[in-house]
Design an enzyme around this catalytic site. Structure first.
Site, PDB file in Angstrom:
ATOM      1  N   ILE A 180       0.823  -1.206   0.000  1.00 26.34           N
ATOM      2  CA  ILE A 180       0.000   0.000   0.000  1.00 26.34           C
ATOM      3  C   ILE A 180       0.860   1.259   0.000  1.00 26.34           C
ATOM      4  CG2 ILE A 180      -1.929  -1.154   1.157  1.00 26.34           C
ATOM      5  CD1 ILE A 180      -0.954   0.023   3.817  1.00 26.34           C
ATOM      6  N   ASP A 181       2.175   1.100  -0.270  1.00 29.59           N
ATOM      7  CA  ASP A 181       3.135   2.179  -0.012  1.00 29.59           C
ATOM      8  C   ASP A 181       3.465   3.056  -1.212  1.00 29.59           C
ATOM      9  OD1 ASP A 181       4.876   0.498  -1.516  1.00 29.59           O
ATOM     10  OD2 ASP A 181       5.560  -0.480   0.325  1.00 29.59           O
ATOM     11  N   HIS A 218      -4.640  -4.380  -2.273  1.00 30.31           N
ATOM     12  CA  HIS A 218      -5.016  -3.933  -0.928  1.00 30.31           C
ATOM     13  C   HIS A 218      -5.054  -2.415  -0.805  1.00 30.31           C
ATOM     14  CE1 HIS A 218      -3.486  -8.117   0.572  1.00 30.31           C
ATOM     15  NE2 HIS A 218      -4.679  -8.170   0.017  1.00 30.31           N
TER      16      HIS A 218
END
Length: 253
Positions: free
Chosen positions: A108-109, A126
């Site tokens: 998710i970065d 995600h």
């Protein structure tokens, strides 16, 4: 086959990459740990310190929403300082070379985008923690807006348009998987001839089903992860070494 050492693993991987026409990487938290972003399950990981907040609890409880945003703001310096690591850069090199049509990630970065992938070619199963989204009308918000509202009122804000809660644009436990992303990931998985599962424990479903799907569709499967996974026995190659060390030789190729 488990690589006997790093050198032989890199050599075998290089041969597979050279022979492949369509490579689909599938990445998990392990690819980002060298960038300073902790994973979730390992000792000292995020979930060993804080219990995950399920989606239904987030929706039902203002206290849960407040706590969720306090945790996110506390992590902001870590996410803001993170830069793509050797693994990200190696995959971006293969992408630029035309070997990788798109990448599937549990992360998710936003580091794959930062490494050079077009946002439209990063399939985020995600979600993404670098911005926020209304859970009702899906309006996007900058984190800076959320922080201002939070600081002014002392509580997590609701959407300015529809009044529903605003959360990070991530998928929480109990929240429906993004349908479009799942469809695109399935299409890529079924049409590649080399699937690279990198830095994932392969225990979170349905995402963990993609390596097996690729194998069943005729692709060669490589698993790069420091720890064993439940799918090692179906892989054509397993490399249990540091991801940066394993993929570093492919940066710039």
């Amino acid at each position: 086959m488990i690589a006997k050492d790093l050198r032989s693993g890199v050599e075998q991987l290089g041969n597979m990459i050279a022979e492949a026409s369509s490579i689909v990487p599938f990445t998990g938290a392990g690819i980002s740990t060298e960038c300073g972003i902790p994973d979730f399950r390992s000792p000292g990981g995020l979930w060993t310190r804080n219990r995950p907040i399920p989606f239904d609890e987030f929706v039902a409880s203002q206290d849960a929403r407040d706590e969720s945003w306090r945790r996110r703001f506390a992590m902001e310096p870590t996410f803001a300082a993170a830069k793509p690591g050797r693994g990200h850069r190696a995959l971006a090199s293969l992408y630029r070379a035309g070997k990788v049509p798109g990448i599937i990630t549990q992360n998710i970065d936003n580091l794959h985008q930062a490494s050079g992938f077009k946002a439209t070619d990063v399939i985020e199963l995600h979600g993404n923690t670098t911005y926020a989204r209304c859970i009702g009308c899906s309006k996007d918000y900058e984190l800076s807006w959320v922080k201002r509202q939070f600081d002014q009122s002392g509580s997590a804000p609701d959407c300015a348009d529809c009044g529903d809660p605003v959360k990070t644009a991530t998928i929480s436990f109990g929240q429906a998987m993004p349908e479009d992303a799942m469809l695109r990931a399935t299409e890529l998985t079924k049409t590649c001839d080399l699937f690279l599962a990198i830095g994932s424990s392969l225990v979170v479903w349905p995402a963990a089903g993609f390596p097996m799907m690729a194998k069943n569709s005729g692709a060669r499967l490589v698993i790069i992860n420091k720890e064993p996974t439940d799918q090692d026995d179906i892989a054509d190659l397993v490399i249990r070494h540091d991801i940066g060390d394993t993929l570093g030789p492919f940066v710039g190729n």
